[in-house]
Design a protein around this motif. Structure first.
Motif, PDB file in Angstrom:
ATOM      1  N   LEU A  18      14.373  12.917 -37.131  1.00  0.00           N
ATOM      2  CA  LEU A  18      14.358  14.375 -37.142  1.00  0.00           C
ATOM      3  C   LEU A  18      14.280  14.955 -38.551  1.00  0.00           C
ATOM      4  N   THR A  19      14.731  14.217 -39.547  1.00  0.00           N
ATOM      5  CA  THR A  19      14.692  14.732 -40.920  1.00  0.00           C
ATOM      6  C   THR A  19      13.256  14.978 -41.385  1.00  0.00           C
ATOM      7  N   LYS A  20      12.302  14.247 -40.821  1.00  0.00           N
ATOM      8  CA  LYS A  20      10.893  14.413 -41.205  1.00  0.00           C
ATOM      9  C   LYS A  20      10.303  15.722 -40.686  1.00  0.00           C
ATOM     10  N   LEU A  21      10.966  16.348 -39.722  1.00  0.00           N
ATOM     11  CA  LEU A  21      10.421  17.559 -39.109  1.00  0.00           C
ATOM     12  C   LEU A  21      10.718  18.825 -39.902  1.00  0.00           C
ATOM     13  N   LYS A  22      11.740  18.796 -40.733  1.00  0.00           N
ATOM     14  CA  LYS A  22      12.201  19.995 -41.458  1.00  0.00           C
ATOM     15  C   LYS A  22      11.062  20.710 -42.189  1.00  0.00           C
ATOM     16  N   LYS A  23      10.186  19.955 -42.835  1.00  0.00           N
ATOM     17  CA  LYS A  23       9.124  20.583 -43.626  1.00  0.00           C
ATOM     18  C   LYS A  23       7.963  21.086 -42.775  1.00  0.00           C
ATOM     19  N   HIS A  24       8.003  20.789 -41.465  1.00  0.00           N
ATOM     20  CA  HIS A  24       6.883  21.161 -40.604  1.00  0.00           C
ATOM     21  C   HIS A  24       7.163  22.356 -39.701  1.00  0.00           C
ATOM     22  N   GLY A  25       8.399  22.848 -39.659  1.00  0.00           N
ATOM     23  CA  GLY A  25       8.700  23.987 -38.800  1.00  0.00           C
ATOM     24  C   GLY A  25      10.194  24.226 -38.664  1.00  0.00           C
ATOM     25  N   THR A  26      10.521  25.211 -37.853  1.00  0.00           N
ATOM     26  CA  THR A  26      11.914  25.574 -37.605  1.00  0.00           C
ATOM     27  C   THR A  26      12.471  24.710 -36.491  1.00  0.00           C
ATOM     28  N   ILE A  27      13.706  24.233 -36.672  1.00  0.00           N
ATOM     29  CA  ILE A  27      14.301  23.321 -35.696  1.00  0.00           C
ATOM     30  C   ILE A  27      15.443  24.007 -34.958  1.00  0.00           C
ATOM     31  N   TYR A  28      15.304  24.031 -33.641  1.00  0.00           N
ATOM     32  CA  TYR A  28      16.327  24.571 -32.738  1.00  0.00           C
ATOM     33  C   TYR A  28      16.957  23.380 -32.021  1.00  0.00           C
ATOM     34  N   GLY A  29      18.241  23.180 -32.229  1.00  0.00           N
ATOM     35  CA  GLY A  29      18.928  22.044 -31.630  1.00  0.00           C
ATOM     36  C   GLY A  29      19.912  22.490 -30.566  1.00  0.00           C
ATOM     37  N   CYS A  30      20.329  21.528 -29.765  1.00  0.00           N
ATOM     38  CA  CYS A  30      21.222  21.815 -28.646  1.00  0.00           C
ATOM     39  C   CYS A  30      22.526  21.032 -28.751  1.00  0.00           C
ATOM     40  N   ASN A  31      23.596  21.732 -28.473  1.00  0.00           N
ATOM     41  CA  ASN A  31      24.915  21.139 -28.274  1.00  0.00           C
ATOM     42  C   ASN A  31      25.350  20.223 -29.408  1.00  0.00           C
ATOM     43  N   ALA A  32      25.575  18.948 -29.120  1.00  0.00           N
ATOM     44  CA  ALA A  32      26.163  18.022 -30.098  1.00  0.00           C
ATOM     45  C   ALA A  32      25.182  17.480 -31.126  1.00  0.00           C
ATOM     46  N   LEU A  33      23.972  17.980 -31.155  1.00  0.00           N
ATOM     47  CA  LEU A  33      22.996  17.497 -32.135  1.00  0.00           C
ATOM     48  C   LEU A  33      23.571  17.541 -33.552  1.00  0.00           C
ATOM     49  N   TYR A  34      24.380  18.541 -33.858  1.00  0.00           N
ATOM     50  CA  TYR A  34      24.943  18.695 -35.203  1.00  0.00           C
ATOM     51  C   TYR A  34      25.723  17.461 -35.651  1.00  0.00           C
ATOM     52  N   ARG A  35      26.167  16.633 -34.706  1.00  0.00           N
ATOM     53  CA  ARG A  35      26.945  15.439 -35.064  1.00  0.00           C
ATOM     54  C   ARG A  35      26.123  14.468 -35.908  1.00  0.00           C
ATOM     55  N   GLU A  36      24.815  14.484 -35.707  1.00  0.00           N
ATOM     56  CA  GLU A  36      23.949  13.557 -36.443  1.00  0.00           C
ATOM     57  C   GLU A  36      22.885  14.239 -37.287  1.00  0.00           C
ATOM     58  N   PHE A  37      22.593  15.501 -36.961  1.00  0.00           N
ATOM     59  CA  PHE A  37      21.502  16.202 -37.639  1.00  0.00           C
ATOM     60  C   PHE A  37      21.758  17.702 -37.569  1.00  0.00           C
ATOM     61  N   MET A  38      21.590  18.397 -38.691  1.00  0.00           N
ATOM     62  CA  MET A  38      21.841  19.837 -38.720  1.00  0.00           C
ATOM     63  C   MET A  38      20.514  20.590 -38.559  1.00  0.00           C
ATOM     64  N   LYS A  48      33.196  24.149 -23.667  1.00  0.00           N
ATOM     65  CA  LYS A  48      33.766  23.011 -24.401  1.00  0.00           C
ATOM     66  C   LYS A  48      32.954  22.681 -25.656  1.00  0.00           C
ATOM     67  N   MET A  49      31.632  22.805 -25.562  1.00  0.00           N
ATOM     68  CA  MET A  49      30.800  22.514 -26.735  1.00  0.00           C
ATOM     69  C   MET A  49      31.004  23.569 -27.820  1.00  0.00           C
ATOM     70  N   ILE A  50      31.074  24.820 -27.439  1.00  0.00           N
ATOM     71  CA  ILE A  50      31.298  25.873 -28.443  1.00  0.00           C
ATOM     72  C   ILE A  50      32.650  25.688 -29.117  1.00  0.00           C
ATOM     73  N   LEU A  51      33.663  25.317 -28.352  1.00  0.00           N
ATOM     74  CA  LEU A  51      34.978  25.082 -28.958  1.00  0.00           C
ATOM     75  C   LEU A  51      34.922  23.907 -29.934  1.00  0.00           C
ATOM     76  N   GLU A  52      34.202  22.843 -29.576  1.00  0.00           N
ATOM     77  CA  GLU A  52      34.035  21.708 -30.492  1.00  0.00           C
ATOM     78  C   GLU A  52      33.278  22.133 -31.746  1.00  0.00           C
ATOM     79  N   ILE A  53      32.165  22.849 -31.556  1.00  0.00           N
ATOM     80  CA  ILE A  53      31.342  23.299 -32.676  1.00  0.00           C
ATOM     81  C   ILE A  53      32.158  24.180 -33.624  1.00  0.00           C
ATOM     82  N   SER A  54      32.917  25.119 -33.058  1.00  0.00           N
ATOM     83  CA  SER A  54      33.695  26.026 -33.912  1.00  0.00           C
ATOM     84  C   SER A  54      34.851  25.311 -34.595  1.00  0.00           C
TER      85      SER A  54
END
Length: 190
Positions: A18-38, A48-54
């Motif tokens: 996913l890191t290769k995609l940053k320079k090619h466009g905007t990335i919209y991720g779902c739920n726990a994606l932030y655990r491995e990639f922002m 429950k996911m919002i509480l974890e994220i916050s």
């Protein structure tokens, strides 16, 4: 061209860097994606996911979008869909990218069906997710919500990335602005 990548959490996206995609466009991720990639935007509608994220302060690092909920009143930094879509996270992310003006939208990790009748999610067995041995989640709502966005944005091009011989729901046949490519084809582009 305004390009976006929607990152769902189906197994089909596991091997994509996913890191290769940053320079090619905007990335919209779902739920726990932030655990491995922002991503550029994180969409989560499950309490429950919002509480974890916050709890992890992610909403202060990237814009986090969710539905308004009484459980979130004391959480700062969240963005709310007004009115609430009432949809699942993946289709809501797809809708948001479309609303934000993306013209070419790649859809990754939207597998729609389980694997051998079991859950198909890269985070299965982790906090706030079903066990890997649980029955596959019903995907009918995800499918309807995706189709609603695709049909109402005929001027946009949607490209769903799937594994070789991956599942293509029959309801997608005939949607002229939705096509499918393999992970291998996708990786040649990006």
């Amino acid at each position: 061209m305004n390009r976006a990548f929607i990152i769902g959490n189906g197994i089909s996206r596991s091997d994509i860097d996913l890191t290769k995609l940053k320079k090619h466009g905007t990335i919209y991720g779902c739920n726990a994606l932030y655990r491995e990639f922002m991503p550029d935007f994180l969409i989560a509608v499950d309490v429950k996911m919002i509480l974890e994220i916050s709890k992890n302060g992610i909403q202060h690092r990237v814009p986090v979008w969710t539905n308004n909920n009484k459980y979130f009143t004391k959480i700062s930094g969240l963005n709310y869909f007004e009115p609430s879509k009432g949809w699942s996270s993946g289709p809501t992310a797809l809708w948001k990218a479309s609303e934000d003006g993306a013209e070419e939208i790649y859809i990754l990790g939207f597998d729609y069906q389980g694997i051998d009748g079991k859950v198909n999610n890269v985070y299965a067995g982790t906090q706030n997710y079903k066990s890997k041995e649980d029955r596959a989640t019903y995907f009918g709502n995800w499918l309807k919500q995706t189709i609603t966005t695709v049909k109402s944005n005929a001027d946009k091009r949607y490209i769903r990335v799937i594994k070789e011989n991956g599942f293509i729901p029959k309801e997608f046949v005939g949607l002229e602005n939705l096509s499918h490519i393999t992970v291998e084809e996708f990786e040649k582009f990006f």
